[in-house]
Motif scaffolding. Sequence first.
Motif, PDB file in Angstrom:
ATOM      1  N   ASN A 223      61.022  48.808 144.329  1.00  0.00           N
ATOM      2  CA  ASN A 223      60.462  49.006 142.994  1.00  0.00           C
ATOM      3  C   ASN A 223      58.989  48.589 142.947  1.00  0.00           C
TER       4      ASN A 223
ATOM      5  N   LYS B  86      56.923  49.705 140.147  1.00  0.00           N
ATOM      6  CA  LYS B  86      57.165  49.030 138.873  1.00  0.00           C
ATOM      7  C   LYS B  86      56.768  47.557 138.921  1.00  0.00           C
TER       8      LYS B  86
ATOM      9  N   GLU C 254      63.058  42.306 138.764  1.00  0.00           N
ATOM     10  CA  GLU C 254      63.851  43.467 139.177  1.00  0.00           C
ATOM     11  C   GLU C 254      65.208  43.533 138.473  1.00  0.00           C
TER      12      GLU C 254
END
Length: 228
Positions: free
Chosen positions: A120, A123, A223
């Motif tokens: 991720n 992000k 996360e």
Amino acid sequence: MDKSSGAGFKSKSNFGSGLFHIRMKIPEKKTGGIVTCFYLTAVVPDGRDPGDHFEVDYEFLGTNGTVQTNVYDNDRGHREQSFKLWFNPSQDFHSYDILWNTHQIVFFVDKIPIRVFKNNMAKGVAYPTMSMHVEATIWNADWAGVVDWSQAPFVAQYQDFNIDACSAPAQSTDIAHCASPQYFWNKQEYWELNAQQKQLMERYRKSYMVYDYCSKPTTRKPECSLLN
């Protein structure tokens, strides 16, 4: 493992992606405090405090059948998810695998996926981008319980050690070549679990996971809010 020494081994090479496999049998004698491990790490084992680093762990805490998985994401870790396994890991050998590519890290026990850590980075979540080697060790830790030394020695057994992986220099961040589709673990079918694997993982996590760092506000990390 006894009061005077532990034991372990490491791979001679370092890697930037791959599928890492071993079969383990943990000590039979009942005690806390003994930690039997199989993991990937970027740390040079020189005895110093490793500081922030990348690492992917299987750790048996004591000999009661609980395995803890953890991910160090260029930090001090604390992403523990623990499982009270559906078998006695001291009575026979079972397989423990780690799949690592640029899309995901997957923990498998006897080919059953029990945990996924997704990439991720887009992000704002870090993801292992440094070469790591393989280690397997048996040692003692106060945080894992009190050792009953009258039961020593404690014997961990390993077999069927196998690596399908892309080599990279030690502690190197130059691992882009390890994302090549020439390696089977980088092919699209390994970018995420298939529908059957997802259902299997959900069932086993519901039945056997006993701790999840994402379940508590004090231990959650960024996360935890992202859909994997």
